[in-house]
Design an enzyme around this catalytic site. Structure first.
Site, PDB file in Angstrom:
ATOM      1  N   ASP A 107       0.857  -1.184   0.000  1.00  0.00           N
ATOM      2  CA  ASP A 107       0.000   0.000   0.000  1.00  0.00           C
ATOM      3  C   ASP A 107       0.896   1.238   0.000  1.00  0.00           C
ATOM      4  O   ASP A 107       1.910   1.264   0.700  1.00  0.00           O
ATOM      5  CB  ASP A 107      -0.883   0.030   1.246  1.00  0.00           C
ATOM      6  CG  ASP A 107      -1.905  -1.100   1.279  1.00  0.00           C
ATOM      7  OD1 ASP A 107      -1.607  -2.190   0.757  1.00  0.00           O
ATOM      8  OD2 ASP A 107      -2.981  -0.899   1.838  1.00  0.00           O
ATOM      9  N   LYS A 168      -7.812   2.839  -2.947  1.00  0.00           N
ATOM     10  CA  LYS A 168      -8.232   2.939  -1.548  1.00  0.00           C
ATOM     11  C   LYS A 168      -8.809   4.321  -1.285  1.00  0.00           C
ATOM     12  O   LYS A 168      -8.295   5.323  -1.783  1.00  0.00           O
ATOM     13  CB  LYS A 168      -7.046   2.710  -0.609  1.00  0.00           C
ATOM     14  CG  LYS A 168      -6.536   1.288  -0.545  1.00  0.00           C
ATOM     15  CD  LYS A 168      -5.378   1.154   0.438  1.00  0.00           C
ATOM     16  CE  LYS A 168      -5.765   1.503   1.850  1.00  0.00           C
ATOM     17  NZ  LYS A 168      -4.657   1.280   2.816  1.00  0.00           N
ATOM     18  N   LYS A 197     -10.095  -1.374  -2.025  1.00  0.00           N
ATOM     19  CA  LYS A 197      -9.860  -1.677  -0.616  1.00  0.00           C
ATOM     20  C   LYS A 197     -10.377  -0.510   0.217  1.00  0.00           C
ATOM     21  O   LYS A 197     -10.101   0.649  -0.091  1.00  0.00           O
ATOM     22  CB  LYS A 197      -8.372  -1.899  -0.345  1.00  0.00           C
ATOM     23  CG  LYS A 197      -8.048  -2.121   1.143  1.00  0.00           C
ATOM     24  CD  LYS A 197      -6.554  -2.330   1.369  1.00  0.00           C
ATOM     25  CE  LYS A 197      -6.229  -2.408   2.860  1.00  0.00           C
ATOM     26  NZ  LYS A 197      -4.781  -2.586   3.112  1.00  0.00           N
TER      27      LYS A 197
END
Length: 239
Positions: A107, A168, A197
């Site tokens: 990430d 995200k 996500k």
């Protein structure tokens, strides 16, 4: 080595709390966490069958060793928790090292200031450099609440052009509490092969189920055990 993050959208019937485990990235990133803490964290991921253990890069060798052969992913993050503070070259170098240390997914924070300055090529290349250097599925923390409507649209497109595997909504609950509206926004704009996500103060079974129904396929949370045991409530701490 890169891996495919296996995820499937949630359909009815309703999943039980324990059945949410494969969608949860079990997160622990406290600065004062010890080696024993991180071993315990990895073992919790195994016990509950979480999608991955998300840990700071400095603990990757320890956690990767614990999870080897279990099928549980090893996740880490860079340019985080303060996003947009690293140079692009530094980011790419750290991404390559994170992959070498055993991470199977990554990430990353983004350069919000560059986006707001109209530096679209630089914003895209900052992400693309990490994708190339790591060879891992990269999840891009877009920090949606910090962006105007036009900037949100640009950020989503630029991240996908750069090779992001996941979009995200935010890096943590300090930016946004994960919610179905933000998830649907990203799902509606994601190209084929790009998934979503959700992250930010995910605390309860009910909240988690709503995010998955909205189209998220992964949930980043430090309250995974509370969620899968249905013991989380508004007082639960989660980042």
């Amino acid at each position: 080595m890169s891996e495919t993050v296996t995820t499937t959208a949630v359909d009815e019937p309703t999943l039980s709390p324990a059945e949410l485990a494969p969608y949860i990235q079990h997160t622990r990133i406290e600065a004062n966490a010890t080696r024993d803490d991180m071993i315990a964290h990895a073992r919790e991921a195994i016990t509950h069958g979480f999608n991955a253990a998300m840990v700071s890069a400095s603990w990757l060798p320890v956690v990767a060793a614990e999870l080897r052969g279990t099928g549980i992913g090893v996740a880490s993050a860079l340019d985080f928790p303060a996003v947009g503070v690293m140079t692009s070259a530094g980011k790419a170098a750290e991404a390559a090292e994170i992959a070498r240390l055993g991470a199977t997914q990554l990430d990353i924070g983004v350069q919000v200031g560059w986006l707001k300055s109209g530096m679209y090529n630089e914003f895209r290349e900052d992400i693309a450099g990490v994708v190339r250097a790591s060879g891992l599925p990269v999840k891009v923390m877009l920090e949606l609440p910090l962006l105007t409507d036009a900037e949100k649209e640009a950020a989503v497109e630029l991240a996908m052009e750069a090779g992001a595997s996941f979009l995200k909504n935010a890096s943590s609950g300090q930016i946004e509490t994960a919610n179905p509206t933000s998830v649907r926004y990203l799902v509606d704009r994601a190209r084929d092969g790009v998934q979503v996500k959700a992250s930010g103060s995910i605390k309860t079974y009910r909240q988690s189920l709503e995010l998955l129904r909205a189209g998220a396929v992964l949930l980043g949370t430090s309250a995974g055990i509370a969620i899968v045991t249905d013991t989380g409530d508004d007082s639960t701490v989660s980042y």
